[in-house]
Motif scaffolding. Structure first.
Motif, PDB file in Angstrom:
ATOM      1  N   ARG A   1       0.808  -1.211   0.000  1.00 10.93           N
ATOM      2  CA  ARG A   1       0.000   0.000   0.000  1.00 10.93           C
ATOM      3  C   ARG A   1       0.845   1.266   0.000  1.00 10.93           C
ATOM      4  NH1 ARG A   1      -1.936  -0.367   4.902  1.00 10.93           N
ATOM      5  NH2 ARG A   1      -3.532  -1.902   4.337  1.00 10.93           N
TER       6      ARG A   1
ATOM      7  N   GLY B   1      -1.040   4.567  -1.558  1.00 15.54           N
ATOM      8  CA  GLY B   1      -2.125   5.540  -1.537  1.00 15.54           C
ATOM      9  C   GLY B   1      -3.055   5.271  -2.697  1.00 15.54           C
ATOM     10  N   ASN B   2      -4.105   6.086  -2.834  1.00 10.64           N
ATOM     11  CA  ASN B   2      -4.982   5.937  -3.986  1.00 10.64           C
ATOM     12  C   ASN B   2      -4.206   6.252  -5.262  1.00 10.64           C
ATOM     13  OD1 ASN B   2      -7.258   5.128  -2.602  1.00 10.64           O
ATOM     14  ND2 ASN B   2      -7.954   7.237  -2.240  1.00 10.64           N
TER      15      ASN B   2
ATOM     16  N   LYS C   1       2.843   5.488 -10.069  1.00 13.55           N
ATOM     17  CA  LYS C   1       1.505   6.050 -10.145  1.00 13.55           C
ATOM     18  C   LYS C   1       0.698   5.355 -11.235  1.00 13.55           C
ATOM     19  CE  LYS C   1       3.196  10.093 -10.994  1.00 13.55           C
ATOM     20  NZ  LYS C   1       3.347  11.536 -11.287  1.00 13.55           N
TER      21      LYS C   1
ATOM     22  N   LYS D   1      -6.933   1.240  -5.223  1.00 18.32           N
ATOM     23  CA  LYS D   1      -7.762   1.639  -4.088  1.00 18.32           C
ATOM     24  C   LYS D   1      -7.014   1.321  -2.806  1.00 18.32           C
ATOM     25  CE  LYS D   1     -12.109   0.592  -6.493  1.00 18.32           C
ATOM     26  NZ  LYS D   1     -13.336  -0.254  -6.471  1.00 18.32           N
ATOM     27  N   SER D   2      -6.981   2.265  -1.874  1.00 21.59           N
ATOM     28  CA  SER D   2      -6.245   2.088  -0.623  1.00 21.59           C
ATOM     29  C   SER D   2      -7.195   2.137   0.563  1.00 21.59           C
ATOM     30  CB  SER D   2      -5.176   3.175  -0.473  1.00 21.59           C
ATOM     31  OG  SER D   2      -4.592   3.116   0.809  1.00 21.59           O
ATOM     32  N   SER D   3      -7.041   1.172   1.483  1.00 21.00           N
ATOM     33  CA  SER D   3      -7.882   1.152   2.684  1.00 21.00           C
ATOM     34  C   SER D   3      -7.531   2.293   3.632  1.00 21.00           C
ATOM     35  CB  SER D   3      -7.724  -0.190   3.404  1.00 21.00           C
ATOM     36  OG  SER D   3      -6.362  -0.423   3.753  1.00 21.00           O
ATOM     37  N   ASN D   4      -6.398   2.923   3.413  1.00 25.32           N
ATOM     38  CA  ASN D   4      -6.018   4.085   4.233  1.00 25.32           C
ATOM     39  C   ASN D   4      -6.551   5.396   3.668  1.00 25.32           C
ATOM     40  OD1 ASN D   4      -4.654   2.509   6.010  1.00 25.32           O
ATOM     41  ND2 ASN D   4      -2.588   3.088   5.350  1.00 25.32           N
ATOM     42  N   HIS D   5      -7.211   5.296   2.521  1.00 21.83           N
ATOM     43  CA  HIS D   5      -7.684   6.525   1.878  1.00 21.83           C
ATOM     44  C   HIS D   5      -9.122   6.364   1.398  1.00 21.83           C
ATOM     45  CE1 HIS D   5      -3.292   6.839   1.716  1.00 21.83           C
ATOM     46  NE2 HIS D   5      -3.462   8.151   1.687  1.00 21.83           N
ATOM     47  N   GLY D   6      -9.998   5.905   2.301  1.00 19.72           N
ATOM     48  CA  GLY D   6     -11.427   5.939   2.038  1.00 19.72           C
ATOM     49  C   GLY D   6     -12.040   4.678   1.478  1.00 19.72           C
ATOM     50  N   HIS D   7     -11.273   3.622   1.254  1.00 23.01           N
ATOM     51  CA  HIS D   7     -11.832   2.378   0.724  1.00 23.01           C
ATOM     52  C   HIS D   7     -11.793   1.294   1.799  1.00 23.01           C
ATOM     53  CE1 HIS D   7     -12.132   3.785  -3.446  1.00 23.01           C
ATOM     54  NE2 HIS D   7     -10.991   4.434  -3.216  1.00 23.01           N
TER      55      HIS D   7
ATOM     56  N   ASP E   1      -7.854  -2.992   0.061  1.00 23.80           N
ATOM     57  CA  ASP E   1      -6.820  -2.604  -0.895  1.00 23.80           C
ATOM     58  C   ASP E   1      -7.015  -3.392  -2.196  1.00 23.80           C
ATOM     59  OD1 ASP E   1      -5.428  -0.895   0.906  1.00 23.80           O
ATOM     60  OD2 ASP E   1      -4.591  -2.675   1.875  1.00 23.80           O
TER      61      ASP E   1
END
Length: 297
Positions: free
Chosen positions: A213, A215-216, A253, A276-282, A285
């Motif tokens: 992970r 980020g998004n 990226k 998709k990142s679980s640390n950024h709203g999802h 991962d």
């Protein structure tokens, strides 16, 4: 075999056909194949039948250039091609070398592409000159046995193990969810499972991609990685040597390309898709990537 020996059997249809056979034999010798060809090895005054029998017996493989005339002569037993066909038929019937003959189709319009004695054996079709390089590489793979390396190794039967090992076996079988055997493709998977590993390809052309992970629409990639910032198009194989392979970890990226190298010195290009990142709203991962494994076609 470092330098396999092949005997080339063909009919002298015309000067153009003889020149094509000569080119094929020359190309093979340039790639380490000891091609035996009458245009080189049959000297004035030599015994034709001795040359044929000795060449056939001394060879690892026989390349039969199946033109219209060649098929007719072998079927009828006429001329040199007919005699060679008789000797090879005896070899096939005795089943001493079941894969002794490689049929190469050239200049045939009829439905019968190979002599009757060869039965239903597969052949390589060299009829289209624009596909010469691809078909030639297929022939080289067969001669050197490289075609067998595409087949994945056979694993263990998970049901033959004792109960104490079945949990580990079940875990191992679940890894098929994280493997795409095709040479090209697009995959989407949850990289918070299976230690972030997703396998692509097969045999010598298999690669373990590994991710974590960031980020998004960004992610960390690991392995023998080549990278040039901002490259977004999967490159031709001649260009991949320009990539920077100095780091085994990269942060890339969405839209960017990395090149992976495996232990067999083969290469694959990866183009990152949405992340998709679980640390950024999802809630989990997930990532998508497109890939291309550089394999001689």
């Amino acid at each position: 075999m470092d330098n396999p020996t092949v005997f080339i059997s063909y009919s002298h249809d015309d000067a153009q056909h003889e020149a094509w056979v000569l080119k094929l034999a020359t190309d093979l010798r340039s790639h380490g194949v000891n091609a035996i060809l009458d245009q080189w090895d049959l000297r004035l005054g030599s015994d034709l039948r001795f040359f044929m029998e000795n060449g056939l017996s001394a060879s690892n493989l026989v390349l039969c250039i199946c033109s219209e005339e060649y098929v007719k002569k072998v079927n009828s037993g006429l001329h040199g091609a007919g005699y060679e066909g008789m000797v090879m038929s005896q070899t096939l019937l005795s089943n001493a070398k079941s894969e002794f003959i490689i049929s190469i189709v050239r200049n045939i319009n009829s439905t019968q592409k190979v002599p009757l004695a060869f039965g239903s054996k597969l052949y390589i079709d060299f009829s289209n000159d624009t596909q010469y390089v691809a078909k030639y590489w297929e022939l080289l793979e067969r001669i050197y046995g490289e075609d067998l390396k595409k087949k994945p190794p056979l694993g263990e039967n998970p049901f033959s193990m004792q109960l104490s090992k079945k949990i580990a076996a079940k875990t191992k079988t679940e890894t098929v969810l994280y493997h795409s055997p095709a040479m090209d493709g697009t995959v989407t998977f949850r990289f918070d499972n299976n230690n972030g590993i997703y396998a692509i390809g097969n045999g010598e052309y298999s690669f373990n991609t590994r991710w974590s992970r960031a980020g998004n629409n960004t992610i960390h990639a690991y392995g023998l990685i080549g990278y040039i910032p901002g490259v977004t198009t999967i490159p031709d194989i001649a260009y991949i040597y320009n990539f920077d392979y100095s780091s085994k970890a990269r942060t890339i990226k969405t839209g960017e390309i990395i090149i992976l190298e495996n232990q067999h010195r083969h290469f694959a290009a990866i183009k990152l898709g949405p992340v998709k990142s679980s640390n950024h709203g999802h809630s989990y991962d997930e990532m998508t990537f497109e890939y291309h494994i550089y394999y001689p076609e």
